[in-house]
Design a protein around this motif. Structure first.
Motif, short mmCIF file in Angstrom:
data_model
loop_
_atom_site.label_atom_id
_atom_site.label_comp_id
_atom_site.label_asym_id
_atom_site.label_seq_id
_atom_site.Cartn_x
_atom_site.Cartn_y
_atom_site.Cartn_z
N LEU A 138 0.94 -1.38 -0.01
CA LEU A 138 -0.06 0.11 0.07
C LEU A 138 0.86 1.19 0.00
O LEU A 138 2.04 1.02 0.19
CB LEU A 138 -0.89 0.03 1.26
N LYS A 142 -2.67 7.89 -10.72
CA LYS A 142 -3.37 6.89 -9.53
C LYS A 142 -4.65 6.51 -10.34
O LYS A 142 -5.49 7.43 -10.47
CB LYS A 142 -3.74 7.84 -8.29
N TYR A 143 -4.63 5.37 -10.69
CA TYR A 143 -5.54 4.93 -11.50
C TYR A 143 -6.75 4.82 -10.56
O TYR A 143 -6.61 4.32 -9.48
CB TYR A 143 -5.43 3.80 -12.43
N ARG A 171 -8.15 -2.39 -7.27
CA ARG A 171 -6.90 -3.12 -7.30
C ARG A 171 -7.13 -4.93 -7.61
O ARG A 171 -7.85 -5.22 -7.18
CB ARG A 171 -6.37 -2.98 -6.03
N GLU A 183 -4.39 -2.38 -11.20
CA GLU A 183 -5.46 -1.66 -11.28
C GLU A 183 -6.34 -1.97 -12.37
O GLU A 183 -6.00 -1.63 -13.78
CB GLU A 183 -5.29 -0.35 -10.90
N PHE A 221 1.55 -2.36 -12.69
CA PHE A 221 2.60 -1.56 -12.07
C PHE A 221 3.58 -2.34 -11.32
O PHE A 221 4.60 -1.77 -10.94
CB PHE A 221 1.98 -0.23 -11.46
N GLU A 270 -7.04 10.15 -10.56
CA GLU A 270 -7.39 10.69 -9.02
C GLU A 270 -6.02 11.23 -8.32
O GLU A 270 -6.16 12.07 -7.56
CB GLU A 270 -7.61 9.20 -8.49
N VAL A 317 0.88 8.20 -7.83
CA VAL A 317 1.48 7.39 -6.60
C VAL A 317 3.10 7.49 -7.18
O VAL A 317 3.35 7.48 -8.15
CB VAL A 317 1.11 5.91 -6.72
N LYS A 322 6.83 6.47 -6.56
CA LYS A 322 7.62 5.43 -6.04
C LYS A 322 9.05 5.56 -6.25
O LYS A 322 9.34 5.93 -7.15
CB LYS A 322 7.13 4.35 -6.84
N ARG A 366 2.10 -0.56 4.06
CA ARG A 366 1.88 0.83 3.76
C ARG A 366 3.40 1.15 3.63
O ARG A 366 3.86 1.86 4.60
CB ARG A 366 1.19 1.69 4.81
N LYS A 397 -3.31 12.88 -3.35
CA LYS A 397 -4.54 13.19 -3.69
C LYS A 397 -5.07 14.84 -3.36
O LYS A 397 -4.43 15.27 -2.55
CB LYS A 397 -5.62 12.25 -3.37
P1 ATP Z 1 -7.29 4.77 -1.79
O1 ATP Z 1 -8.61 5.15 -1.05
O2 ATP Z 1 -6.49 6.15 -1.92
O3 ATP Z 1 -7.73 4.26 -3.32
P2 ATP Z 1 -6.28 2.53 -0.76
O4 ATP Z 1 -6.67 2.53 0.98
O5 ATP Z 1 -7.45 1.85 -1.40
O6 ATP Z 1 -6.23 3.98 -1.06
P3 ATP Z 1 -3.68 3.00 -0.94
O7 ATP Z 1 -2.41 1.99 -1.17
O8 ATP Z 1 -3.50 3.66 0.32
O9 ATP Z 1 -5.02 2.11 -0.99
O10 ATP Z 1 -3.64 3.79 -2.06
C1 ATP Z 1 -3.09 3.40 -3.29
C2 ATP Z 1 -4.16 2.83 -4.15
O11 ATP Z 1 -4.13 3.33 -5.41
C3 ATP Z 1 -3.83 1.39 -4.25
O12 ATP Z 1 -4.33 0.46 -3.42
C4 ATP Z 1 -4.32 1.00 -5.82
O13 ATP Z 1 -5.59 0.65 -5.76
C5 ATP Z 1 -4.40 2.55 -6.30
N1 ATP Z 1 -3.58 2.89 -7.47
C6 ATP Z 1 -3.79 3.27 -8.63
N2 ATP Z 1 -2.85 3.64 -9.37
C7 ATP Z 1 -1.74 2.85 -8.82
C8 ATP Z 1 -0.36 2.82 -9.14
N3 ATP Z 1 0.15 3.38 -10.32
N4 ATP Z 1 0.38 2.31 -8.28
C9 ATP Z 1 -0.08 1.79 -6.96
N5 ATP Z 1 -1.38 2.16 -6.55
C10 ATP Z 1 -2.27 2.57 -7.55
#
Ligand code: ATP
Length: 553
Positions: A226, A249-250, A254, A297, A336, A394, A397, A399, A410, A418
């Protein structure tokens, strides 16, 4: 090998419940597990964590409150009123079972001790009871288990069947107890548990002495990495120092895609097998070639642009004809990361290296590689962020190219940005009928965050959902009602929603001591379960963050 008695587990759990000391909880379970073989350890650990099936399995041994209450009445001869009084007294169905079973009406034909194997066999039969006639089959199975159970066993059987253990034995403590029982270090235990994804499977391997050689392999879903949330581009730039990868951030779902021997399977963030919901992903990767596990995603995508995430909800809940769904909102998989390739784990390679392997896997398929740009400095991050928002994503992300894939964490290797104020993932615990245009539908939802092993309410939302979503919520809330008080109802905590809000206030209206100001539901998070919701700590953090801002101004 003879299976151990269920009574030993019930006894141990009762002692765990009876102490507030975490150390003692761990010691009791560790001592108990030491006497068990792998098969029993699997069942015991699973039950102790409030599960009746492997994590990620689509076949749950779920039994509703109504069925349990009905069988309890039948077995004990209690009246509806008696059951109701007992429930009001304890507020816990397991304890109700314990109280009522002390006066059993029927006795089994052959009184025999329940073993952990008997228990697992009962769960297996419940898991396979599906479709037409499954209701009465489930009643029969639960009845035979409860008839054979002592009051204490009945208590923990019902707790496991409802998933509400209330022993304070959180997953971390259970993991510690398994490590202590079978001589594993903390790190070995964490890794094996992470790779196996299921506490029961982990206990089984630990009891067999094979936990340290557990490896990632296809068709065994792995906990997802995460991202850590950041508030500004500047903080991200400071966090990474040098050049980092910025990805869009797609906004989809997931998904982990596994391939081996020509077969493709897709797993959700909750490690559920959701292959059937994503025929497009299966089609993208079907065919010969080396096995792999990739992370990415699933995004509804058409005409080169992402479509609203909500379009995936009905498909995930299998409420829609799939063919229709695929036509209306076709899914593209944006990959990814890669965790396994051709027989080898890749999680410990640096991201830059993993990207190269991922590119090879995705080449020639209809899936896509998540778009990456190199960024450095605040302006670089800000620029990439704007571009992503302009294109309808959105956020970002970002890295660290050197970072490993931190399973289930995490990790500091991924940072997300965001725009709006943070949202909270909460679970609905009570609901009310609406007024005016919303009369007749359940449209007001009281929701809670986690607090240790329990839940604390933080607000009530009336807005944000479409009429169709409210209709669906009404049906679901009716089905999970625990107690109907007429205009309001208490429900089983399982529907997770993401709420946006203007600020956090102190308040005695909710038992958390906080209330969200102007909460609105952003979306129903079908991809999350109650274990994934936010905790009170995050609410407190947002609250004190606001205070700081006010003081600075
Ligand atoms: P959120 O509610 O912001 O989607 P989350 O709690 O589902 O967060 P986090 O790991 O905190 O999860 O936020 C990253 C999320 O963003 C991932 O779980 C994934 O679903 C999504 N995501 C979209 N694009 C990417 C990317 N390029 N790399 C990693 N995660 C990505």
């Amino acid at each position: 090998m003879k299976s151990a008695a269920f009574l030993g587990l019930a006894d141990a759990l009762e002692r765990v419940r009876g102490t507030a000391s975490k150390k003692e909880k761990v010691a009791v379970i560790a001592a108990y597990l030491q006497g068990l073989g792998p098969e029993d350890a699997t069942v015991a650990a699973r039950v102790a964590s409030g599960r009746t099936s492997e994590r990620g399995s689509r076949d749950e041994a779920q039994v509703g409150y109504a069925t349990l209450l009905e069988v309890l009445r039948e077995v004990t001869g209690a009246t509806e009123d008696g059951v109701s009084r007992s429930y009001l007294k304890h507020g816990d169905l397991g304890e109700v079972a314990e109280e009522l079973l002390a006066h059993k009406k029927e006795q089994p034909l052959f009184a025999a001790e329940l073993s952990l194997r008997d228990l697992e066999e009962g769960f297996a039969r419940l898991r396979s009871a599906k479709g037409h006639g499954s209701g009465s089959a489930k009643r029969r199975i639960v009845k035979s288990l409860l008839l054979a159970a002592t009051p204490l066993e009945g208590k923990y059987l019902v707790k496991a069947l409802t998933g509400e253990m209330r022993t304070g034995l959180v997953t971390g403590l259970l993991e510690e107890a398994i490590a202590a029982a079978y001589g594993l270090t903390k790190g070995e235990a964490a890794r094996a548990h992470m790779v196996l994804g299921d506490i029961g499977a982990f206990a089984g391997e630990a009891a067999s002495g094979t936990a340290t050689s557990v490896r990632i392999r296809p068709f065994r879903p792995v906990n997802f990495m995460l991202a850590e949330p950041f508030a500004t581009a500047r903080e991200i730039a400071e966090h990474f120092l040098g050049t980092a990868y910025a990805e869009y951030k797609y906004d989809g779902v997931r998904a982990q895609v596994h391939r081996s021997g020509g077969e493709v399977r897709v797993y959700s963030r909750r490690l559920e097998d959701v292959t059937a919901s994503f025929p497009e992903i299966v089609a993208s990767f079907r065919g010969p070639g080396a096995g792999f596990i990739i992370d990415g995603e699933a995004v509804p995508f058409a005409g080169g642009r992402p479509l609203p995430f909500q379009l995936l909800q009905r498909r995930l809940r299998r409420m829609e004809d799939l063919e229709e769904a695929v036509k209306k909102a076709p899914v593209t998989y944006f990959a990814f990361d890669i965790l396994f390739r051709g027989g080898e784990e890749t999680v410990d390679l640096p991201l830059s290296e993993r990207r190269r392997l991922l590119r090879e896997v995705v080449a020639g398929t209809s899936a896509r590689l998540a778009e990456t740009t190199d960024v450095s400095g605040e302006e670089g991050v800000q620029g990439a962020f704007r571009r992503s928002r302009d294109l309808g994503y959105e956020g970002l992300v970002v890295k660290d190219p050197e970072s490993p894939y931190a399973m289930g964490k995490r990790g500091s290797g991924w940072a997300k940005l965001k725009e709006e104020l943070d949202t909270l993932d909460v679970v609905v615990v009570a609901a009310e009928y609406g007024h005016g245009k919303r009369a007749g539908v359940i449209s007001d939802y009281t929701f809670a965050v986690r607090d240790g092993g329990g839940l604390k309410t933080v607000g009530k939302a009336y807005s944000g959902l479409t009429d169709m979503e409210i209709d669906e919520m009404t049906e679901r809330l009716k089905a999970i009602t625990v107690k109907d008080h007429g205009y309001w109802r208490q429900v089983r905590p399982e529907i997770v929603v993401e709420v946006a809000f203007d600020s956090v206030q102190r308040s005695d209206r909710h038992d958390s001591g906080f209330a969200l100001r102007f909460p609105r539901i952003k979306r129903i998070r079908a991809d999350k379960g109650v274990a994934d919701i936010d905790d009170i700590w995050k609410v407190e953090r947002i609250f004190s963050g606001q205070k700081l801002k006010v003081e600075e101004a």
